[in-house]
Design an enzyme around this catalytic site. Structure first.
Site, mmCIF file in Angstrom:
data_model
loop_
_atom_site.group_PDB
_atom_site.id
_atom_site.type_symbol
_atom_site.label_atom_id
_atom_site.label_comp_id
_atom_site.label_asym_id
_atom_site.label_seq_id
_atom_site.Cartn_x
_atom_site.Cartn_y
_atom_site.Cartn_z
ATOM 1 N N LYS A 76 -0.970 3.214 5.686
ATOM 2 C CA LYS A 76 -1.806 2.040 5.952
ATOM 3 C C LYS A 76 -1.400 0.839 5.109
ATOM 4 O O LYS A 76 -1.284 -0.279 5.625
ATOM 5 C CB LYS A 76 -3.271 2.410 5.720
ATOM 6 C CG LYS A 76 -4.249 1.320 6.097
ATOM 7 C CD LYS A 76 -5.680 1.833 6.138
ATOM 8 C CE LYS A 76 -6.227 2.101 4.752
ATOM 9 N NZ LYS A 76 -6.032 3.476 4.281
ATOM 10 N N THR A 78 1.480 0.251 3.724
ATOM 11 C CA THR A 78 2.810 -0.178 4.163
ATOM 12 C C THR A 78 2.709 -1.073 5.393
ATOM 13 O O THR A 78 3.366 -2.123 5.474
ATOM 14 C CB THR A 78 3.692 1.050 4.470
ATOM 15 O OG1 THR A 78 3.803 1.846 3.284
ATOM 16 C CG2 THR A 78 5.071 0.636 4.929
ATOM 17 N N ARG A 99 -6.651 -3.730 -2.353
ATOM 18 C CA ARG A 99 -7.292 -3.162 -3.549
ATOM 19 C C ARG A 99 -6.254 -2.864 -4.630
ATOM 20 O O ARG A 99 -5.067 -2.705 -4.352
ATOM 21 C CB ARG A 99 -8.017 -1.860 -3.196
ATOM 22 C CG ARG A 99 -9.240 -2.048 -2.307
ATOM 23 C CD ARG A 99 -9.794 -0.717 -1.867
ATOM 24 N NE ARG A 99 -8.817 0.012 -1.072
ATOM 25 C CZ ARG A 99 -8.857 1.326 -0.856
ATOM 26 N NH1 ARG A 99 -9.818 2.052 -1.394
ATOM 27 N NH2 ARG A 99 -7.945 1.901 -0.104
ATOM 28 N N LYS A 110 -1.908 11.538 -4.485
ATOM 29 C CA LYS A 110 -1.691 10.495 -3.497
ATOM 30 C C LYS A 110 -0.589 9.517 -3.898
ATOM 31 O O LYS A 110 0.088 8.929 -3.068
ATOM 32 C CB LYS A 110 -2.998 9.745 -3.259
ATOM 33 C CG LYS A 110 -2.944 8.712 -2.138
ATOM 34 C CD LYS A 110 -4.328 8.104 -1.913
ATOM 35 C CE LYS A 110 -4.283 7.076 -0.793
ATOM 36 N NZ LYS A 110 -3.576 5.848 -1.182
ATOM 37 N N ALA A 278 -12.820 4.810 -0.828
ATOM 38 C CA ALA A 278 -13.641 4.754 0.380
ATOM 39 C C ALA A 278 -14.330 6.070 0.695
ATOM 40 O O ALA A 278 -15.259 6.095 1.496
ATOM 41 C CB ALA A 278 -12.789 4.323 1.575
ATOM 42 N N PHE A 306 -8.893 4.682 3.629
ATOM 43 C CA PHE A 306 -8.879 5.812 4.549
ATOM 44 C C PHE A 306 -9.065 5.350 6.001
ATOM 45 O O PHE A 306 -8.495 4.344 6.392
ATOM 46 C CB PHE A 306 -9.907 6.867 4.132
ATOM 47 C CG PHE A 306 -9.591 7.471 2.780
ATOM 48 C CD1 PHE A 306 -8.382 8.093 2.554
ATOM 49 C CD2 PHE A 306 -10.490 7.374 1.722
ATOM 50 C CE1 PHE A 306 -8.071 8.628 1.305
ATOM 51 C CE2 PHE A 306 -10.188 7.908 0.477
ATOM 52 C CZ PHE A 306 -8.977 8.541 0.279
ATOM 53 N N PHE A 386 8.468 7.111 12.381
ATOM 54 C CA PHE A 386 9.311 8.002 11.583
ATOM 55 C C PHE A 386 10.580 8.308 12.375
ATOM 56 O O PHE A 386 10.588 8.225 13.610
ATOM 57 C CB PHE A 386 8.571 9.314 11.275
ATOM 58 C CG PHE A 386 7.609 9.217 10.123
ATOM 59 C CD1 PHE A 386 7.845 9.886 8.928
ATOM 60 C CD2 PHE A 386 6.449 8.458 10.226
ATOM 61 C CE1 PHE A 386 6.967 9.805 7.866
ATOM 62 C CE2 PHE A 386 5.557 8.367 9.171
ATOM 63 C CZ PHE A 386 5.814 9.050 7.996
ATOM 64 N N TRP A 414 8.373 -0.082 7.049
ATOM 65 C CA TRP A 414 8.929 0.691 5.939
ATOM 66 C C TRP A 414 10.447 0.512 5.862
ATOM 67 O O TRP A 414 11.001 0.312 4.795
ATOM 68 C CB TRP A 414 8.591 2.175 6.115
ATOM 69 C CG TRP A 414 8.993 3.015 4.941
ATOM 70 C CD1 TRP A 414 8.245 3.324 3.849
ATOM 71 C CD2 TRP A 414 10.262 3.655 4.738
ATOM 72 N NE1 TRP A 414 8.957 4.108 2.957
ATOM 73 C CE2 TRP A 414 10.201 4.327 3.485
ATOM 74 C CE3 TRP A 414 11.440 3.724 5.467
ATOM 75 C CZ2 TRP A 414 11.280 5.052 2.976
ATOM 76 C CZ3 TRP A 414 12.519 4.440 4.964
ATOM 77 C CH2 TRP A 414 12.430 5.094 3.728
#
Length: 561
Positions: A76, A78, A99, A110, A278, A306, A386, A414
C-alpha cells in the site's frame, strides 16, 4: 537486485528547502533537522490550516487503502508513493501525506513503512528509526501522565482516585509482550502503591491519537485535560485536568504537533506525521499533515492503515469527521498473489498460475470495493504487479473488477517509480476532476454506541450479529450516562481477516462478532472497542527483523526494509 535500503542510499536527495519551494514553502517557514528533514514552523502551520479551509484553494484528497493483508504482501505505501510521483509526472501538482513508522514493526515482522523499490520516501533509515523524535515525545508525555497519577496517589491522594480503577496505561514504542500485564509499586511504602498496570505500544496510545487529531496547542491541551484516568472512590470519573499538570504534558508535545516534510526518490514533497496503527488505533496520519498538504497542492495522496475494513473505515468515520474533509477517490491496492492466497493457495505455491484461486480470492477485494462505495467514494483497484503475474491472471482480475463497476489498473511503481504509476494517476485524477464522489459517514453520531458497533460489524465486516460481553455492555451504558454516547467508535481487531478471527481468509460472513471490552478515549474523542483476542501491545515473532539490522563503522545501516 538492489534491496530497498540500497536503492534509497544510492539516491541523491535534494535539500529539503528545494523540495519545500515546489509547494511555496520558504526556508524561513521550516525548522530544519539536517539537510533532508524539516518541520513546519507553527506560523506556517497556521497559514496552511487557514488556506485548507478555503474550498477554492484546497486540493483533492485521494485515499489509498487495500485488501485484507496476507503474508504474500500488498504494498500500500509503495503504491501511495508511486501514485504521488505518477501524478507529478503527468503534470499534476501532488503532495503525499503518510504516517510515521513505529519502531515495533521495524524490529518485528512488518519492517518499515517508507514504501519499496523505486517508490520510496527518504531518508529511509531516518524516517524508519527515529525521524524527528515525535513518537519518543509522545511516549514520554504518555508516561509523564502515568507518573503524575501515581505520584498524586502516593502524596496523599487528594482526589481520592481508586488505584484499582486506573485505566491509563504506560507505553513504549516496541513490541514487548512481557509488559502487557505487570504489577507496579512493589518494594515498600516509599516505592508507591502496589497495583496492576499495563503497557501498550506508543502508536496505540491515546496521546498518539490526540496529537494526530489536534490542530493547535490550545486544542491539544483541552484534549489532554479531558482524558479520563480512572474513578474516585465514589465511582465518579476523574479527568487528568484535575491534577493541574496539563501544561507540562503539552510542553513535551509542542514540536510533535507540527508536521514533518521529506521527499520521495523523485523529489515529490511528502508530509510524514503521526503513526497510529489501524488494527488497535485509528490508523491515520495527523489532521495537520493532511490539511497542510491540501493547502499547497492540487492532489493529496494519503493512506489509512491495513484494509478498507480497518483504516479506511476509521479514516471516514473518525478522521474526516474531526477534520471536516472528504476524499474525492479511493485506491484499493491488491496483488494477484495475495488474492490467490485468499482463494486458498499456500504461500509457497503463489508463483504458479491459478485463475480459479484468483476468482475465489476476488471475494475479499469485492468486500472492500463495496465498503468504499458505502461511503460514496468511487474506488479504483491498483494491481501492484509481481513478476510472477501472468497476462491471463491480470485480464481476469480486470474483468472481475469491471463487472463490479470498478476499473483495475496495473501499477509498477516498485520497479519503475512514478513512470510505473502514470496510468493509475491518470485514472484517479480523472475521477477527482469529474467530482464523482458523494461522501457520507456510515453512521450518525446520535446513534447509540452499541448500534454504532453493530452497524460497522454488520455492514463493513459482514458479521451476522455482535455478541457483547456483559461487562462491555455495562461500560457502554456508563459512558452514555456520562455524556459520551455521541462519540464515534474505533474498533480494535485483527488486520488479517475482515472478521475478528485471523484464520478466516477470503470474505467470511454471517458469523458472530465478539466484543470483549470497550475503553473510553475521552481526550481523543472516541470509544475503543476490543474484538476477539486483539492486543494493544504486540509481541515479537520467532525470527524478528532485528536479527538482520546492522550498522557499520561509518554509520551506514543495513538490513532495514
Amino acid at each position: 537486485m538492489l534491496s530497498d535500503i540500497e536503492i534509497a542510499q544510492k539516491n541523491r536527495m535534494d535539500p529539503i528547502t528545494a523540495v519545500a519551494a515546489k509547494i511555496g514553502i520558504t526556508a524561513d517557514q521550516l525548522e530544519l533537522y539536517g539537510m533532508y528533514k524539516a518541520k513546519l514552523t507553527m506560523e506556517e502551520l497556521r497559514t496552511l490550516q487557514a488556506k485548507a479551509c478555503d474550498p477554492s484553494v484546497r486540493g483533492k484528497l485521494i485515499l489509498v487503502t487495500a485488501i485484507t493483508p496476507t503474508p504474500a504482501g500488498e504494498g500500500k505505501s509503495t503504491v501511495s508513493i508511486g501514485l504521488g510521483d505518477g501524478l507529478r509526472r503527468i503534470g499534476r501538482k501532488s503532495v503525499i501525506a503518510l504516517r510515521e513508522p513505529s519502531l515495533g514493526p521495524c524490529f518485528g515482522i512488518k519492517g518499515g513503512a517508507c514504501g519499496g523499490g523505486y517508490a520510496q520516501i527518504v531518508p529511509m533509515e531516518d524516517i524508519n528509526l527515529h525521524f524527528t523524535g515525535d513518537i519518543h515525545a509522545i511516549s514520554i508525555a504518555n508516561n509523564l501522565i502515568a507518573a503524575l497519577v501515581d505520584n498524586h496517589i502516593q502524596q496523599g491522594n487528594e482526589l481520592e482516585i481508586d488505584p484499582r480503577t486506573i485505566t491509563w496505561k504506560r507505553c513504549v514504542d516496541l513490541n514487548d509482550r512481557e509488559l502487557r500485564n505487570i504489577v507496579a509499586g512493589l518494594g515498600g511504602k516509599a516505592d508507591g502503591t502496589p497495583r496492576e498496570d499495563h503497557f501498550c505500544i506508543s502508536v496505540a496510545s491515546e496521546i498518539m491519537a490526540i496529537v494526530c487529531l489536534s490542530r493547535t496547542i490550545r486544542e491539544l491541551k483541552e484534549r489532554i485535560g479531558n482524558i479520563v484516568i480512572g474513578q474516585n472512590y465514589n465511582r465518579e470519573p476523574v479527568k487528568f485536568a484535575r491534577l493541574e499538570c496539563v501544561g507540562a504534558v503539552a510542553a513535551l508535545l509542542k514540536d510533535a504537533l507540527r508536521p514533518n516534510l521529506v521527499q520521495t526518490l523523485e523529489k515529490t514533497p511528502a508530509f510524514v506525521h503521526g503513526g497510529p496503527f489501524a488494527n488497535i488505533a485509528h490508523g491515520c496520519n495527523s489532521i495537520n499533515a493532511t490539511l497542510s498538504a491540501l493547502a499547497c497542492s492540487d492532489y493529496v495522496v494519503t493512506e489509512a492503515g491495513f484494509a478498507a475494513d480497518l483504516g479506511a473505515e476509521k479514516f471516514c468515520d473518525i478522521k474526516c469527521r474531526a477534520a471536516g474533509i472528504a476524499p474525492s477517490a479511493a485506491v484499493i491496492v491488491a496483488t494477484i498473489r495475495a488474492l490467490k492466497m485468499h482463494g486458498g493457495v499456500a504461500k509457497t505455491d503463489l508463483a504458479r498460475p491459478d485463475t480459479g484461486a484468483l476468482a475465489k480470492g476476488f471475494d475479499n477485494l469485492a468486500v472492500h470495493i463495496e465498503n468504499m462505495k458505502k461511503y460514496g467514494v468511487p474506488p479504483v483497484v491498483a494491481v501492484n504487479r509481481f513478476v510472477s503475474d501472468t497476462e491471463e491472471e491480470i485480464r481476469l482480475l480486470e474483468d472481475m473488477c469491471a463487472r463490479f463497476g470498478t476499473k483495475a489498473v496495473v501499477c509498477e511503481g516498485w520497479e519503475k517509480g512514478g513512470r510505473g504509476a502514470e496510468e493509475l494517476a491518470e485514472t484517479v485524477a480523472d475521477i477527482c476532476d469529474k467530482g464523482k464522489a458523494d461522501f457520507h459517514y456510515l453512521y450518525p453520531l446520535e446513534m447509540p454506541l452499541k448500534e454504532k458497533i453493530e452497524t460497522i460489524a454488520v455492514n463493513i465486516y459482514r458479521a451476522g450479529k455482535v455478541v457483547f460481553e456483559a461487562s462491555a455492555l455495562k461500560k457502554l451504558d456508563l459512558y452514555t450516562a456520562q455524556g459520551y454516547g455521541n462519540l464515534p467508535v474505533c474498533i480494535a481487531k485483527t488486520q488479517n481477516s475482515i472478521s475478528h478471527d485471523k484464520s478466516l481468509y477470503g470474505a467470511p460472513k454471517g458469523y458472530d462478532f465478539p466484543v470483549r471490552d470497550v475503553q473510553l478515549y475521552s481526550g481523543a474523542g472516541f470509544v475503543v472497542v476490543f474484538a476477539g483476542d486483539i492486543m494493544t501491545m504486540p509481541g515479537l515473532p520467532k525470527r524478528p527483523a532485528a536479527l538482520d539490522i546492522d550498522v557499520d563503522d561509518n554509520g551506514v545501516i543495513s538490513g532495514l526494509f
